[in-house]
Write a protein that holds these residues in place. Structure first.
Motif, PDB file in Angstrom:
ATOM      1  N   LYS A  60       6.663  29.928 -20.547  1.00 21.52           N
ATOM      2  CA  LYS A  60       5.641  29.553 -21.585  1.00 21.52           C
ATOM      3  C   LYS A  60       6.638  29.415 -23.016  1.00 21.52           C
ATOM      4  O   LYS A  60       6.077  28.736 -23.879  1.00 21.52           O
ATOM      5  N   PHE A  61       7.607  29.654 -23.051  1.00 21.71           N
ATOM      6  CA  PHE A  61       8.633  29.197 -24.205  1.00 21.71           C
ATOM      7  C   PHE A  61       9.763  28.391 -23.885  1.00 21.71           C
ATOM      8  O   PHE A  61      10.357  27.607 -24.930  1.00 21.71           O
ATOM      9  N   PHE A  62      10.219  28.164 -22.728  1.00 24.51           N
ATOM     10  CA  PHE A  62      11.320  27.248 -22.504  1.00 24.51           C
ATOM     11  C   PHE A  62      10.940  26.243 -21.093  1.00 24.51           C
ATOM     12  O   PHE A  62      10.650  26.879 -20.120  1.00 24.51           O
ATOM     13  N   ASP A  63      11.503  25.087 -21.143  1.00 18.27           N
ATOM     14  CA  ASP A  63      11.650  24.357 -19.770  1.00 18.27           C
ATOM     15  C   ASP A  63      12.869  25.018 -19.166  1.00 18.27           C
ATOM     16  O   ASP A  63      14.020  25.436 -20.056  1.00 18.27           O
ATOM     17  N   LEU A  64      13.030  24.882 -17.913  1.00 19.40           N
ATOM     18  CA  LEU A  64      14.084  25.396 -17.128  1.00 19.40           C
ATOM     19  C   LEU A  64      14.563  24.263 -16.220  1.00 19.40           C
ATOM     20  O   LEU A  64      14.052  23.568 -15.599  1.00 19.40           O
ATOM     21  N   GLY A  65      16.183  24.139 -16.927  1.00 23.10           N
ATOM     22  CA  GLY A  65      17.029  23.080 -16.176  1.00 23.10           C
ATOM     23  C   GLY A  65      17.826  23.686 -15.342  1.00 23.10           C
ATOM     24  O   GLY A  65      18.511  24.712 -15.425  1.00 23.10           O
ATOM     25  N   TYR A  66      18.013  23.005 -13.929  1.00 21.90           N
ATOM     26  CA  TYR A  66      19.064  23.538 -12.907  1.00 21.90           C
ATOM     27  C   TYR A  66      19.908  22.477 -12.536  1.00 21.90           C
ATOM     28  O   TYR A  66      19.630  21.392 -12.194  1.00 21.90           O
ATOM     29  N   ILE A  67      21.312  22.664 -12.918  1.00 20.81           N
ATOM     30  CA  ILE A  67      22.251  21.696 -12.847  1.00 20.81           C
ATOM     31  C   ILE A  67      23.143  22.182 -11.837  1.00 20.81           C
ATOM     32  O   ILE A  67      23.733  23.448 -12.044  1.00 20.81           O
ATOM     33  N   TYR A  68      23.587  21.352 -10.687  1.00 20.46           N
ATOM     34  CA  TYR A  68      24.523  21.787  -9.890  1.00 20.46           C
ATOM     35  C   TYR A  68      25.799  20.843  -9.857  1.00 20.46           C
ATOM     36  O   TYR A  68      25.567  19.633 -10.096  1.00 20.46           O
ATOM     37  N   TYR A  69      26.962  21.558  -9.658  1.00 21.56           N
ATOM     38  CA  TYR A  69      28.311  21.086  -9.431  1.00 21.56           C
ATOM     39  C   TYR A  69      28.951  21.726  -8.327  1.00 21.56           C
ATOM     40  O   TYR A  69      28.518  22.863  -7.968  1.00 21.56           O
ATOM     41  N   THR A  70      29.981  20.980  -7.772  1.00 23.16           N
ATOM     42  CA  THR A  70      30.765  21.575  -6.473  1.00 23.16           C
ATOM     43  C   THR A  70      31.689  22.411  -7.257  1.00 23.16           C
ATOM     44  O   THR A  70      31.899  22.327  -8.403  1.00 23.16           O
ATOM     45  N   ASP A  71      32.448  23.110  -6.368  1.00 21.91           N
ATOM     46  CA  ASP A  71      33.281  23.957  -6.844  1.00 21.91           C
ATOM     47  C   ASP A  71      34.742  23.474  -7.362  1.00 21.91           C
ATOM     48  O   ASP A  71      35.676  23.834  -7.918  1.00 21.91           O
ATOM     49  N   THR A  72      34.607  22.020  -6.777  1.00 23.00           N
ATOM     50  CA  THR A  72      35.769  21.137  -7.513  1.00 23.00           C
ATOM     51  C   THR A  72      35.263  20.113  -8.706  1.00 23.00           C
ATOM     52  O   THR A  72      35.707  19.212  -9.215  1.00 23.00           O
ATOM     53  N   ASN A  73      34.122  20.752  -9.378  1.00 24.50           N
ATOM     54  CA  ASN A  73      33.627  20.254 -10.656  1.00 24.50           C
ATOM     55  C   ASN A  73      33.059  18.933 -10.236  1.00 24.50           C
ATOM     56  O   ASN A  73      33.062  18.029 -11.350  1.00 24.50           O
ATOM     57  N   LYS A  74      32.416  18.600  -9.213  1.00 24.96           N
ATOM     58  CA  LYS A  74      31.808  17.265  -9.011  1.00 24.96           C
ATOM     59  C   LYS A  74      30.271  17.396  -9.057  1.00 24.96           C
ATOM     60  O   LYS A  74      29.725  18.246  -8.679  1.00 24.96           O
ATOM     61  N   TYR A  75      29.857  16.539  -9.939  1.00 21.93           N
ATOM     62  CA  TYR A  75      28.408  16.730 -10.254  1.00 21.93           C
ATOM     63  C   TYR A  75      27.506  16.427  -9.076  1.00 21.93           C
ATOM     64  O   TYR A  75      27.721  15.235  -8.225  1.00 21.93           O
ATOM     65  N   ILE A  76      26.462  17.250  -8.491  1.00 23.21           N
ATOM     66  CA  ILE A  76      25.865  16.993  -7.678  1.00 23.21           C
ATOM     67  C   ILE A  76      24.379  16.242  -7.922  1.00 23.21           C
ATOM     68  O   ILE A  76      23.864  15.441  -7.608  1.00 23.21           O
ATOM     69  N   GLY A  77      23.665  17.266  -8.933  1.00 22.76           N
ATOM     70  CA  GLY A  77      22.455  16.735  -9.210  1.00 22.76           C
ATOM     71  C   GLY A  77      21.670  17.943 -10.002  1.00 22.76           C
ATOM     72  O   GLY A  77      22.320  18.947 -10.049  1.00 22.76           O
ATOM     73  N   GLU A  78      20.451  17.748 -10.656  1.00 27.35           N
ATOM     74  CA  GLU A  78      19.938  18.549 -11.405  1.00 27.35           C
ATOM     75  C   GLU A  78      18.265  18.401 -11.504  1.00 27.35           C
ATOM     76  O   GLU A  78      17.879  17.124 -10.749  1.00 27.35           O
ATOM     77  N   PHE A  79      17.641  19.253 -11.863  1.00 27.45           N
ATOM     78  CA  PHE A  79      16.186  19.030 -11.974  1.00 27.45           C
ATOM     79  C   PHE A  79      15.479  19.860 -13.155  1.00 27.45           C
ATOM     80  O   PHE A  79      16.072  20.714 -13.608  1.00 27.45           O
ATOM     81  N   LEU A  80      14.200  19.645 -13.290  1.00 25.85           N
ATOM     82  CA  LEU A  80      13.836  20.427 -14.606  1.00 25.85           C
ATOM     83  C   LEU A  80      12.258  21.381 -13.819  1.00 25.85           C
ATOM     84  O   LEU A  80      11.674  20.436 -13.343  1.00 25.85           O
ATOM     85  N   ILE A  81      12.324  22.202 -14.560  1.00 22.53           N
ATOM     86  CA  ILE A  81      10.948  23.012 -14.102  1.00 22.53           C
ATOM     87  C   ILE A  81      10.246  23.342 -15.384  1.00 22.53           C
ATOM     88  O   ILE A  81      10.655  23.947 -16.269  1.00 22.53           O
ATOM     89  N   THR A  82       8.796  22.882 -15.537  1.00 28.98           N
ATOM     90  CA  THR A  82       8.054  23.187 -16.887  1.00 28.98           C
ATOM     91  C   THR A  82       7.022  24.054 -16.451  1.00 28.98           C
ATOM     92  O   THR A  82       6.468  24.102 -15.459  1.00 28.98           O
ATOM     93  N   LEU A  83       6.105  24.618 -17.511  1.00 24.41           N
ATOM     94  CA  LEU A  83       5.146  25.389 -17.231  1.00 24.41           C
ATOM     95  C   LEU A  83       3.888  24.458 -16.510  1.00 24.41           C
ATOM     96  O   LEU A  83       3.243  25.022 -15.665  1.00 24.41           O
ATOM     97  N   SER A  84       3.891  23.228 -16.763  1.00 21.18           N
ATOM     98  CA  SER A  84       2.853  22.595 -16.247  1.00 21.18           C
ATOM     99  C   SER A  84       2.967  22.334 -14.785  1.00 21.18           C
ATOM    100  O   SER A  84       2.059  22.030 -13.783  1.00 21.18           O
ATOM    101  N   ASP A  85       4.621  22.320 -14.132  1.00 20.78           N
ATOM    102  CA  ASP A  85       4.575  22.396 -12.723  1.00 20.78           C
ATOM    103  C   ASP A  85       4.092  23.664 -12.129  1.00 20.78           C
ATOM    104  O   ASP A  85       3.411  23.381 -11.005  1.00 20.78           O
ATOM    105  N   CYS A  86       3.880  24.812 -12.801  1.00 21.76           N
ATOM    106  CA  CYS A  86       3.060  25.730 -12.136  1.00 21.76           C
ATOM    107  C   CYS A  86       1.390  25.918 -12.088  1.00 21.76           C
ATOM    108  O   CYS A  86       0.947  26.543 -11.520  1.00 21.76           O
ATOM    109  N   GLU A  87       1.224  24.963 -13.236  1.00 19.92           N
ATOM    110  CA  GLU A  87      -0.341  24.857 -13.269  1.00 19.92           C
ATOM    111  C   GLU A  87      -0.790  23.806 -12.216  1.00 19.92           C
ATOM    112  O   GLU A  87      -2.103  23.626 -12.288  1.00 19.92           O
ATOM    113  N   ASN A  88      -0.079  22.983 -11.658  1.00 24.94           N
ATOM    114  CA  ASN A  88      -0.504  21.896 -10.827  1.00 24.94           C
ATOM    115  C   ASN A  88      -0.853  22.680  -9.425  1.00 24.94           C
ATOM    116  O   ASN A  88      -0.236  23.656  -8.685  1.00 24.94           O
TER     117      ASN A  88
END
Length: 88
Positions: A60-88
């Motif tokens: 209700k106050f923040f969008d939530l970002g989830y960001i993933y890296y390997t333990d060797t610091n290589k970027y894997i990917g990310e996604f965002l969850i918002t309140l509207s995702d829960c309302e659908n």
């Protein structure tokens, strides 16, 4: 869990709370690709976020970002969850 570790959280703009995760390489961790993050991890994380009262309240106050890296610091990917995702 045995593969994923939360390494830090960050909220710079007051609108989005980012969770940074490290994926342990080797074994099953090597199977976590950008497409797995964007599809499977997003779906399971969104389901949990939208059904957990504390997380739903946070959305209700923040969008939530989830960001993933390997333990060797290589970027894997990310996604965002918002309140509207829960309302659908």
């Amino acid at each position: 869990d045995s593969i994923t570790s939360l390494t830090r959280t960050l909220c710079m703009d007051g609108k989005k709370l980012d969770y940074y995760y490290t994926i342990k390489t080797g074994g099953i961790g090597d199977a976590i690709t950008s497409s797995v993050v964007k599809k499977e991890l997003k779906n399971s994380t969104m389901n949990g976020a939208c059904t957990t009262p504390a997380t739903l309240s946070t959305l209700k106050f923040f969008d939530l970002g989830y960001i993933y890296y390997t333990d060797t610091n290589k970027y894997i990917g990310e996604f965002l969850i918002t309140l509207s995702d829960c309302e659908n």
